[in-house]
Scaffold this active site. Sequence first.
Site, PDB file in Angstrom:
ATOM      1  N   ILE A  61     -62.717 -20.544  31.939  1.00 30.79           N
ATOM      2  CA  ILE A  61     -63.203 -20.624  33.316  1.00 30.79           C
ATOM      3  C   ILE A  61     -62.806 -19.403  34.152  1.00 30.79           C
ATOM      4  CG2 ILE A  61     -63.261 -23.138  33.327  1.00 30.79           C
ATOM      5  CD1 ILE A  61     -60.610 -23.051  34.922  1.00 30.79           C
ATOM      6  N   THR A  82     -58.204 -15.623  31.259  1.00 31.32           N
ATOM      7  CA  THR A  82     -56.913 -15.890  31.901  1.00 31.32           C
ATOM      8  C   THR A  82     -56.742 -17.340  32.329  1.00 31.32           C
ATOM      9  OG1 THR A  82     -57.920 -15.007  33.939  1.00 31.32           O
ATOM     10  CG2 THR A  82     -56.480 -13.532  32.683  1.00 31.32           C
ATOM     11  N   SER A  83     -57.770 -18.160  32.151  1.00 27.50           N
ATOM     12  CA  SER A  83     -57.609 -19.594  32.423  1.00 27.50           C
ATOM     13  C   SER A  83     -58.710 -20.352  31.702  1.00 27.50           C
ATOM     14  CB  SER A  83     -57.677 -19.892  33.924  1.00 27.50           C
ATOM     15  OG  SER A  83     -57.379 -21.260  34.186  1.00 27.50           O
ATOM     16  N   SER A  84     -58.386 -21.596  31.352  1.00 29.72           N
ATOM     17  CA  SER A  84     -59.378 -22.448  30.691  1.00 29.72           C
ATOM     18  C   SER A  84     -59.177 -23.891  31.100  1.00 29.72           C
ATOM     19  CB  SER A  84     -59.282 -22.320  29.159  1.00 29.72           C
ATOM     20  OG  SER A  84     -58.014 -22.766  28.708  1.00 29.72           O
TER      21      SER A  84
END
Length: 372
Positions: A61, A82-84
Site C-alpha cells: 500500500i 514501505t508498508s503493506s
Amino acid sequence: MEAGSPLEDALQSIDRGVLVPEFALHENTPSGTRYRRVSRDDRDQRDEWEKHVYSNESLIIEINGLPLDEALPEGTGRGRWTSSSTMPGLIARMIEAFDLSESTRVLEIGTGSGYNPAVLSHLIGSVHLTSIDVSPRLVSRATARLKSLGYAPTTAAFDGHKGYPESAPYDRIIGTTAFPFVPAAWLGQVNDGGIILTNLAGMAGGAMLKLHTGPDGAEGRFLDDWAGFIPARHEAQPEQAEIDDEEEGDTHTSFLGAEVFDDQKSAFLAQLVLGTSRVARILREDGSALLLIEDRDGSRAEVDTESDGEGFTCSQVGPRRLWSDLEDSYRWWVEQGRPSWSSFGVTVTPDEQYVWHGSPTSGRRWRLAPTV
C-alpha cells in the site's frame, strides 16, 4: 481460530476492501522490482482487485514512503515498498497469541491500511486501542476509512521506536513492523503482567517474539510459527559510522557462504550475530557477485558468493569481524542440531537485552544492541 469465535466474527464482519481501495502488485525484473497499481475505482481492474483484496495475502500500500497514487501516478513504477496490509491469516495468528479481553488496552505499532486496527477495535472496542504509524499519510487515510466502518481508535503519526506515551500505560503492545531489538521505551509503557508481541528481525532474518512483562523488564520466547514484516522506520535514521579506508583488514577463506541467508532457521541465527548490520548482494564490474555486510560501528565484511573450490573468499575490516563471528555461531548451531527459532528466547531489562538458547540463565547468548 474457533468457528463462531469473536475473532472469526471480526474477520468476517470487516470489509477489507474499504480499507484497501488500491494496492500494488510486483514482479522482479533484470532492472529491479516493478510495481503495478490495482484500483477498485478502475472498472477494468475491479475483478482483479476483488480477487486479491479478499484473499489471504499481504498487499503493498506504500512505496518509497508515498501512497500509491503519488508513488505510481502513471500506474506503474519502481522503488521499495514501505508498508503493506497484513494478510488476514497472520493477523488472526497474532491475535490468538495475544490473550485479549474486551477491556485490554492495546498499543499497535504500524497502522498501515487500518485493517489490523479494525479487527482489534471490533474485539476490544475503539476506546481501548491506540494505533500509530511513522507515515502521516497512512494514518490520515486509515483513520478516515476506519471511521466509515464505525471504528474510532486513537491514531497518531509517531515513531514506533518511542511507543506512544500519551495513551500509556497499556496491557499489550503489538508490532506489525520489524525491529532488530525491543525498543527501550516500550518497557515503561506496559503494565506488569502485560504482553509485547513483535517481529524481532533485521536485514538477515528474524521471527515473532512474545514477551511477558514484569517489574524488572520482560522475557519470553519466539513463536513456533514464522512470520516477517517490513522493517520499522525512524523519523530520523541513525548515522552510519565512517569506515577507515586506511585500516588494515584481513582476508581468509570461509566455509560459510551466502546460502546462510536462504534458510529461515540459519538466517535467524545470522540475524542474532549481525544485528543492525546492512546486508546486500551486489555485482562487481566484472559481473561476479559479492555479499556486502556493513554495521553502523564501521565494521564491514565482503564475501564472495561463488566458491573457489576451497571455500568463499572473505575480507573484513573495522572494530568487529562480522563474518568470523557468524562462522563461530554457525558452528555452534550445527553442533546443537540446527535448532529452530522457537528454542530461543529473549530477556529485556532497562540495562541490557539479549537472546538466549534453551534457558535465560545458562547457555549461549547474543546481545541485542539498541541504536536509539
